[in-house]
Scaffold this motif. Sequence first.
Motif, PDB file in Angstrom:
ATOM      1  N   PHE A 230     -14.304 -76.177  15.175  1.00  0.00           N
ATOM      2  CA  PHE A 230     -14.558 -75.171  16.206  1.00  0.00           C
ATOM      3  C   PHE A 230     -13.264 -74.857  16.947  1.00  0.00           C
ATOM      4  N   TYR A 231     -13.074 -73.564  17.242  1.00  0.00           N
ATOM      5  CA  TYR A 231     -11.837 -73.103  17.853  1.00  0.00           C
ATOM      6  C   TYR A 231     -12.129 -72.252  19.092  1.00  0.00           C
ATOM      7  N   ARG A 232     -11.167 -72.257  20.031  1.00  0.00           N
ATOM      8  CA  ARG A 232     -11.199 -71.297  21.125  1.00  0.00           C
ATOM      9  C   ARG A 232     -11.046 -69.906  20.519  1.00  0.00           C
ATOM     10  N   PRO A 233     -11.875 -68.934  20.924  1.00  0.00           N
ATOM     11  CA  PRO A 233     -11.798 -67.604  20.318  1.00  0.00           C
ATOM     12  C   PRO A 233     -10.411 -66.977  20.485  1.00  0.00           C
ATOM     13  N   ASP A 234      -9.881 -66.501  19.358  1.00  0.00           N
ATOM     14  CA  ASP A 234      -8.563 -65.875  19.338  1.00  0.00           C
ATOM     15  C   ASP A 234      -8.450 -65.116  18.021  1.00  0.00           C
ATOM     16  N   PRO A 235      -8.084 -63.844  18.044  1.00  0.00           N
ATOM     17  CA  PRO A 235      -7.948 -63.106  16.782  1.00  0.00           C
ATOM     18  C   PRO A 235      -7.005 -63.780  15.799  1.00  0.00           C
ATOM     19  N   ALA A 236      -6.020 -64.509  16.297  1.00  0.00           N
ATOM     20  CA  ALA A 236      -5.071 -65.169  15.409  1.00  0.00           C
ATOM     21  C   ALA A 236      -5.740 -66.244  14.550  1.00  0.00           C
ATOM     22  N   VAL A 237      -6.822 -66.846  15.039  1.00  0.00           N
ATOM     23  CA  VAL A 237      -7.540 -67.850  14.250  1.00  0.00           C
ATOM     24  C   VAL A 237      -8.091 -67.212  12.983  1.00  0.00           C
ATOM     25  N   PHE A 238      -8.684 -66.043  13.134  1.00  0.00           N
ATOM     26  CA  PHE A 238      -9.256 -65.362  11.967  1.00  0.00           C
ATOM     27  C   PHE A 238      -8.169 -65.015  10.962  1.00  0.00           C
ATOM     28  N   ARG A 239      -7.044 -64.478  11.415  1.00  0.00           N
ATOM     29  CA  ARG A 239      -5.977 -64.096  10.491  1.00  0.00           C
ATOM     30  C   ARG A 239      -5.377 -65.323   9.801  1.00  0.00           C
ATOM     31  N   ALA A 240      -5.277 -66.417  10.529  1.00  0.00           N
ATOM     32  CA  ALA A 240      -4.772 -67.646   9.921  1.00  0.00           C
ATOM     33  C   ALA A 240      -5.741 -68.183   8.874  1.00  0.00           C
ATOM     34  N   TRP A 241      -7.043 -68.027   9.134  1.00  0.00           N
ATOM     35  CA  TRP A 241      -8.059 -68.426   8.155  1.00  0.00           C
ATOM     36  C   TRP A 241      -7.914 -67.615   6.876  1.00  0.00           C
ATOM     37  N   GLU A 242      -7.720 -66.317   6.997  1.00  0.00           N
ATOM     38  CA  GLU A 242      -7.535 -65.490   5.803  1.00  0.00           C
ATOM     39  C   GLU A 242      -6.317 -65.947   4.999  1.00  0.00           C
ATOM     40  N   ALA A 243      -5.240 -66.265   5.692  1.00  0.00           N
ATOM     41  CA  ALA A 243      -4.037 -66.731   5.010  1.00  0.00           C
ATOM     42  C   ALA A 243      -4.271 -68.071   4.321  1.00  0.00           C
ATOM     43  N   LEU A 244      -5.027 -68.947   4.962  1.00  0.00           N
ATOM     44  CA  LEU A 244      -5.316 -70.250   4.367  1.00  0.00           C
ATOM     45  C   LEU A 244      -6.112 -70.101   3.079  1.00  0.00           C
ATOM     46  N   GLU A 269     -18.608 -81.251  26.407  1.00  0.00           N
ATOM     47  CA  GLU A 269     -19.804 -80.707  27.051  1.00  0.00           C
ATOM     48  C   GLU A 269     -19.525 -79.383  27.745  1.00  0.00           C
ATOM     49  N   ALA A 270     -18.325 -79.203  28.248  1.00  0.00           N
ATOM     50  CA  ALA A 270     -17.974 -77.965  28.948  1.00  0.00           C
ATOM     51  C   ALA A 270     -18.027 -76.751  28.028  1.00  0.00           C
ATOM     52  N   TRP A 271     -17.958 -76.988  26.713  1.00  0.00           N
ATOM     53  CA  TRP A 271     -17.994 -75.876  25.757  1.00  0.00           C
ATOM     54  C   TRP A 271     -19.405 -75.598  25.243  1.00  0.00           C
ATOM     55  N   HIS A 272     -20.350 -76.472  25.490  1.00  0.00           N
ATOM     56  CA  HIS A 272     -21.699 -76.277  24.963  1.00  0.00           C
ATOM     57  C   HIS A 272     -22.262 -74.943  25.449  1.00  0.00           C
ATOM     58  N   GLY A 273     -22.751 -74.128  24.502  1.00  0.00           N
ATOM     59  CA  GLY A 273     -23.351 -72.847  24.851  1.00  0.00           C
ATOM     60  C   GLY A 273     -22.358 -71.729  25.059  1.00  0.00           C
ATOM     61  N   LYS A 274     -21.065 -71.980  24.835  1.00  0.00           N
ATOM     62  CA  LYS A 274     -20.057 -70.936  25.011  1.00  0.00           C
ATOM     63  C   LYS A 274     -19.645 -70.348  23.659  1.00  0.00           C
ATOM     64  N   ALA A 275     -19.130 -69.129  23.699  1.00  0.00           N
ATOM     65  CA  ALA A 275     -18.702 -68.448  22.483  1.00  0.00           C
ATOM     66  C   ALA A 275     -17.506 -69.163  21.876  1.00  0.00           C
ATOM     67  N   VAL A 276     -17.564 -69.356  20.564  1.00  0.00           N
ATOM     68  CA  VAL A 276     -16.490 -70.016  19.828  1.00  0.00           C
ATOM     69  C   VAL A 276     -16.313 -69.319  18.484  1.00  0.00           C
ATOM     70  N   MET A 277     -15.214 -69.646  17.827  1.00  0.00           N
ATOM     71  CA  MET A 277     -15.046 -69.367  16.408  1.00  0.00           C
ATOM     72  C   MET A 277     -15.177 -70.691  15.672  1.00  0.00           C
ATOM     73  N   ALA A 278     -15.650 -70.630  14.444  1.00  0.00           N
ATOM     74  CA  ALA A 278     -15.803 -71.861  13.673  1.00  0.00           C
ATOM     75  C   ALA A 278     -15.514 -71.585  12.208  1.00  0.00           C
ATOM     76  N   VAL A 279     -15.049 -72.615  11.527  1.00  0.00           N
ATOM     77  CA  VAL A 279     -14.880 -72.589  10.079  1.00  0.00           C
ATOM     78  C   VAL A 279     -15.658 -73.759   9.514  1.00  0.00           C
ATOM     79  N   VAL A 280     -16.545 -73.473   8.561  1.00  0.00           N
ATOM     80  CA  VAL A 280     -17.279 -74.527   7.852  1.00  0.00           C
ATOM     81  C   VAL A 280     -16.631 -74.660   6.487  1.00  0.00           C
ATOM     82  N   ALA A 281     -15.895 -75.736   6.308  1.00  0.00           N
ATOM     83  CA  ALA A 281     -15.042 -75.893   5.129  1.00  0.00           C
ATOM     84  C   ALA A 281     -15.704 -76.766   4.070  1.00  0.00           C
ATOM     85  N   CYS A 282     -15.359 -76.471   2.817  1.00  0.00           N
ATOM     86  CA  CYS A 282     -15.730 -77.323   1.682  1.00  0.00           C
ATOM     87  C   CYS A 282     -14.560 -77.319   0.704  1.00  0.00           C
TER      88      CYS A 282
END
Length: 470
Positions: A230-244, A269-282
């Motif tokens: 799980f990541y703090r929302p940031d457009p750079a996370v998505f672009r880095a995921w594409e590169a990976l 706990e402070a993040w529970h219920g807040k908007a995040v980005m996530a990657v489910v990897a295999c």
Amino acid sequence: MIEHALRRRDGGAGPGADAVGSLAARLRGAAVGPADPAYDGARTIYNAMHAGRRPGLIVQAADVADVIAAVTFARDHDLALAVRGGSHNVTGFSTCDDGLVLDLKRMKGIRVDTARGTVRAEGGVTWGDMDHATHPFGFAVPGGVVSTTGIAGLTLGGGMGHLTRRGGLSCDNLVSADMVLADGRFVTCDAEHEPELFWAIRGGGGNFGVVTAFEYRAQQVSSVLGGPVFYRPDPAVFRAWEALLADAGTDLQALFAFTMAPAAPFLPEAWHGKAVMAVVACWSGAESEDARIAAALGGLGEVIGQALWRMPYPQINTLFDGALPYGMQHYWRANVVHDVPDAALAAHIEHGARTPHPASGTFLFPIDGACHRLRPGDTAFPHRTARYSVIFSGSWPDPADNDANTAWVKAYETALRPYSEAGGYINFMSDADDMRVRANYGANHARLRAAKTKYDPHNLFRLNQNILPA
């Protein structure tokens, strides 16, 4: 005597008690009517949004002969016929009102042929059943991401999950299928026998008959590095995921999610219920590369928390099970896309921040790699040039929240549609008014319609993403 509430598709009176009793007497399985104490349990399906539907009769088939009897009975008496494997169809096609439900859940046989590297599984098998049977031999069949999903519906619609980039769709690994057709005939189709039927069932849904057994090629997979980050929302996370994805190769499947942080112990706990980005990897590649892949995932952005470890392959298919049990309300929409431009990414972030429940989220499934080795016309699944299959997934427990959650899904998908292809993946569709059937099958629709005309000219198998016969 079996009590029933069957009515014809035109609303007329259904078959008499003697006819239903004769059907029940021929079955090795069971016929369950509304007066049976087991009826309410037997009519239950995965998506509780359709919990109110009341079939006139449920046939729990024990074998192929039972399937033939049920199909013939439904055809001869002009009944609505719903075919049920794992009952996960989010649109509720695995049930109906007043018609006949053909439930395959008793048909659970699985045989692993280690010499040929193939697996034969009956139509009531779930992916959890499949993983349990294949894992001791070091095999896996590319399936979905929830273990209670049936192999039948997932495969017939395409079938994408944790091994998609490495091994292709579930339907790409299909070798043959045993089927009962609308006229009651039993056939086995493969590349040489009934080849047009075999082509059609690999992505054309349940339009052509009841598949009583599937034969798959298996992948050699024993354990994987997997789990969510799980990541703090940031457009750079998505672009880095594409590169990976491009850098790591097809042994890495990694779903990207715009979602809400669950109340998981590995998340603050402070993040529970807040908007995040996530990657489910295999990662199904070499274990010696685990540290490199884990470091790459950790480097995509600011990590809030993660649960990433080397696990037996069957375990990764259970990671969503707890959040998505039977009895939830579900409303989904879907698109496929070639690229995610900056404007589309901004729309994802905007609408993802409004995710109404932790079980909900929008997931991008990468469908490049092995999926792109086939051309759009090689199977009925047409989306062979798209990079991502997008599911706008609303899932929540309380029916009082239905309006708010469905409105979120509709608004989200509508905002992204300008950046998407005309159609989407049929297994991710749940809105009967927005199925875009012709667009979902793309350039393959005309050929599928010809196959439908040949194998089901009177549209007995219509409870699906329906292809009309000519």
